[in-house]
Design an enzyme around this catalytic site. Sequence first.
Site, PDB file in Angstrom:
ATOM      1  N   THR A 185       0.862  -1.183   0.000  1.00  0.00           N
ATOM      2  CA  THR A 185       0.000   0.000   0.000  1.00  0.00           C
ATOM      3  C   THR A 185       0.895   1.229   0.000  1.00  0.00           C
ATOM      4  O   THR A 185       1.954   1.222   0.632  1.00  0.00           O
ATOM      5  CB  THR A 185      -0.877   0.069   1.255  1.00  0.00           C
ATOM      6  OG1 THR A 185      -0.010   0.221   2.377  1.00  0.00           O
ATOM      7  CG2 THR A 185      -1.706  -1.154   1.435  1.00  0.00           C
ATOM      8  N   GLU A 328      -5.585  -3.835   1.314  1.00  0.00           N
ATOM      9  CA  GLU A 328      -5.719  -4.808   2.408  1.00  0.00           C
ATOM     10  C   GLU A 328      -6.971  -5.669   2.283  1.00  0.00           C
ATOM     11  O   GLU A 328      -7.113  -6.662   2.986  1.00  0.00           O
ATOM     12  CB  GLU A 328      -5.806  -4.072   3.762  1.00  0.00           C
ATOM     13  CG  GLU A 328      -4.537  -3.378   4.208  1.00  0.00           C
ATOM     14  CD  GLU A 328      -4.391  -1.970   3.633  1.00  0.00           C
ATOM     15  OE1 GLU A 328      -4.973  -1.683   2.564  1.00  0.00           O
ATOM     16  OE2 GLU A 328      -3.685  -1.161   4.260  1.00  0.00           O
ATOM     17  N   LYS A 440     -12.353  18.470  12.308  1.00  0.00           N
ATOM     18  CA  LYS A 440     -12.892  18.376  13.664  1.00  0.00           C
ATOM     19  C   LYS A 440     -13.235  19.770  14.159  1.00  0.00           C
ATOM     20  O   LYS A 440     -12.366  20.529  14.565  1.00  0.00           O
ATOM     21  CB  LYS A 440     -11.882  17.697  14.589  1.00  0.00           C
ATOM     22  CG  LYS A 440     -11.633  16.263  14.129  1.00  0.00           C
ATOM     23  CD  LYS A 440     -10.511  15.586  14.857  1.00  0.00           C
ATOM     24  CE  LYS A 440     -10.206  14.248  14.203  1.00  0.00           C
ATOM     25  NZ  LYS A 440      -9.273  14.307  13.081  1.00  0.00           N
ATOM     26  N   TRP A 445     -17.670  16.330  13.819  1.00  0.00           N
ATOM     27  CA  TRP A 445     -16.922  16.036  12.608  1.00  0.00           C
ATOM     28  C   TRP A 445     -17.644  16.552  11.368  1.00  0.00           C
ATOM     29  O   TRP A 445     -18.854  16.388  11.233  1.00  0.00           O
ATOM     30  CB  TRP A 445     -16.738  14.522  12.463  1.00  0.00           C
ATOM     31  CG  TRP A 445     -15.719  13.966  13.416  1.00  0.00           C
ATOM     32  CD1 TRP A 445     -15.010  14.662  14.362  1.00  0.00           C
ATOM     33  CD2 TRP A 445     -15.310  12.604  13.513  1.00  0.00           C
ATOM     34  NE1 TRP A 445     -14.178  13.811  15.037  1.00  0.00           N
ATOM     35  CE2 TRP A 445     -14.333  12.538  14.544  1.00  0.00           C
ATOM     36  CE3 TRP A 445     -15.652  11.443  12.840  1.00  0.00           C
ATOM     37  CZ2 TRP A 445     -13.714  11.342  14.905  1.00  0.00           C
ATOM     38  CZ3 TRP A 445     -15.033  10.251  13.195  1.00  0.00           C
ATOM     39  CH2 TRP A 445     -14.069  10.203  14.213  1.00  0.00           C
TER      40      TRP A 445
HETATM   41  P1  ADP Z   1      -3.230   3.248  -1.423  1.00  0.00           P
HETATM   42  O1  ADP Z   1      -3.778   4.094  -2.530  1.00  0.00           O
HETATM   43  O2  ADP Z   1      -2.819   4.035  -0.217  1.00  0.00           O
HETATM   44  O3  ADP Z   1      -2.325   2.146  -1.819  1.00  0.00           O
HETATM   45  P2  ADP Z   1      -5.643   1.828  -1.481  1.00  0.00           P
HETATM   46  O4  ADP Z   1      -5.674   1.876  -2.934  1.00  0.00           O
HETATM   47  O5  ADP Z   1      -5.726   0.530  -0.818  1.00  0.00           O
HETATM   48  O6  ADP Z   1      -4.436   2.506  -0.855  1.00  0.00           O
HETATM   49  O7  ADP Z   1      -6.748   2.848  -0.982  1.00  0.00           O
HETATM   50  C1  ADP Z   1      -7.768   2.502  -0.124  1.00  0.00           C
HETATM   51  C2  ADP Z   1      -8.521   3.732   0.306  1.00  0.00           C
HETATM   52  O8  ADP Z   1      -9.111   4.383  -0.808  1.00  0.00           O
HETATM   53  C3  ADP Z   1      -9.676   3.417   1.214  1.00  0.00           C
HETATM   54  O9  ADP Z   1      -9.278   3.230   2.540  1.00  0.00           O
HETATM   55  C4  ADP Z   1     -10.541   4.657   1.039  1.00  0.00           C
HETATM   56  O10 ADP Z   1     -10.099   5.718   1.845  1.00  0.00           O
HETATM   57  C5  ADP Z   1     -10.318   5.030  -0.395  1.00  0.00           C
HETATM   58  N1  ADP Z   1     -11.463   4.550  -1.198  1.00  0.00           N
HETATM   59  C6  ADP Z   1     -11.537   3.447  -1.950  1.00  0.00           C
HETATM   60  N2  ADP Z   1     -12.737   3.348  -2.550  1.00  0.00           N
HETATM   61  C7  ADP Z   1     -13.460   4.414  -2.153  1.00  0.00           C
HETATM   62  C8  ADP Z   1     -14.799   4.897  -2.394  1.00  0.00           C
HETATM   63  N3  ADP Z   1     -15.637   4.278  -3.222  1.00  0.00           N
HETATM   64  N4  ADP Z   1     -15.181   6.042  -1.769  1.00  0.00           N
HETATM   65  C9  ADP Z   1     -14.353   6.704  -0.944  1.00  0.00           C
HETATM   66  N5  ADP Z   1     -13.093   6.318  -0.684  1.00  0.00           N
HETATM   67  C10 ADP Z   1     -12.649   5.189  -1.274  1.00  0.00           C
END
Ligand code: ADP
Length: 546
Positions: A185, A328, A440, A445
């Site tokens: 990630t 994850e 916040k 929130w």
């Molecule tokens: P990274 O980009 O850090 O490698 P990921 O691709 O696993 O991580 O990103 C996951 C995150 O993307 C989620 O925890 C969430 O915050 C955001 N995310 C994914 N799908 C959506 C969605 N449909 N709406 C809002 N946020 C989303």
Amino acid sequence: MKGLMQDHPLTLVHLFDRAERLFPAKRITTATADGRARATYGEWAERSRRLGGVLGDLGISGDGRVATFGWNTGRHLELYFAAPCSGRVLHTLNIRLFPEQLTYVANHAEDEVVFVDRSLAALMWPLLDTFETVRHVVVMDDGKGEVPEAPAGKEVHDYEALLQAASPVDWHVDDESQAASMCYTSGTTGNPKGVVYSHRSTFLHTMGVMTADAIGVSERDTILPVVPMFHANAWGLAHAAVAAGSNLVMPGPDLSPPALAGLIESERVTLAAGVPTIWMGVLPELKGRDTSCLRAIPCGGSAVPKALSEAYREQIGMPILQAWGMTETSPVATTGHIKSTVAEGRTEEELADVRASIGLPLLGVELRVVDPDTLEPVPADGATSGELQAAGPWIAREYYNDPRSPESFTSDGWLRTGDVATVDGDGYLRIVDRTKDVVKSGGEWISTVELENEIMAHPKVAEAAVIGVHHPKWQERPLACVVVKPGEELSRDEVLSFLDGRIAKWWMPDDVVFIDEVPKTSVGKFSKKTLRDRFRDHVLPTAAGG
Ligand code: ADP
């Protein structure tokens, strides 16, 4: 009393064998620099078995890590199966990670070989020296870019030459809990964290994705995974296509809106998946094209603005299908199908609101919205927010070899997603924010995601990001950072009066700043951290006098 069924391992070998045996004539098309490369699943299977032979010829250990640094292509799909089906572990390097992150992940995973598209060789070469365990570099010639001199201590090979010289192998994976692949990630701070998928978790995730009320994949589909194979497993679509025998259209390196719109029309794509920014760009390019084959546009990775989904419904008669997930969570954990009992009697406008949620968990995925400290569930009233936590057969239970794991998993084994969500009485989940992005204000929130959604509904707004800025009385108040569409003019007051009546009064941003673009992370998401740094000292007009 126990059931008396066989304990048959769930492995990717089954998916592979099925496509090889049942769908040999189905097609894998790859967009290349000078046209389209076409192969059948029969040819893909034969080449993948030879590739298994190549891994043996190169002396890659029995469970060695096989890294890829490539676009979505037919060759990448060969690697997607040859590595795990030969017992090894596919490690898809995210080409958008920063150089020092790539060095970290290649060393942390102990990659032994890297398969790199020639068009990406220039990006990877300066890092090769830092990849301590990599002995072999295999270049996949995609017709573009230079291959510099081989660095000391690394052997450089040509993919096709290796394949020609190798013999096809049989697959043997008996243990479904064995690692099949891994991804890291990106994160905004600290080193990336490794997530390791097993054969079983990938198998079950594939089946979950294929169910009709998730993404729904069938043999009759032609799938365009715009979402990269190098990040979050192309949302399981590469595996699902093989499992179902669907045609695949691989976009290669050209992800420009005209190229994607052209592929959708000419290849008669039925299902195309990508992040919101991709679909924002593609929409105008679809004007005047025949999109009658398209039946689903899964979209996620960041919030899908309601205005975007509605624009698709208006222009091509089909809204976007929102999905939520993380590296994850393999990644698909929810999709936004509307239950018939929810759809009944609702107007399109009301349904658009449901589609702005992330929908319902997939069969097999457990999700809960809880107080992050007590782990008590919040009321399912669609208003009270808490942390979204996940558990299930394709949800990580720890990070690979990482002392930071305990911070991200609860004592009862659930993944802390770091997303703030609400859940309503019908089970629909909404992402309110990332824990670290929420504003916040005086103990309450404010959802930046929702504010952005409303601001982006303004016809003159191209992009908008909301951040919390220090306020002497309220601790934090929202600042709207707005990008105006080219050729348009917009004032602070116009933005604020547009929001009047659309949001709760106390959510009203205290100020609006106009910026040229929203800064993005290495993987193209809004980088609120960069914006927070930039506007840390911004004095809100409401701050004067406390
Ligand atoms: P990274 O980009 O850090 O490698 P990921 O691709 O696993 O991580 O990103 C996951 C995150 O993307 C989620 O925890 C969430 O915050 C955001 N995310 C994914 N799908 C959506 C969605 N449909 N709406 C809002 N946020 C989303």
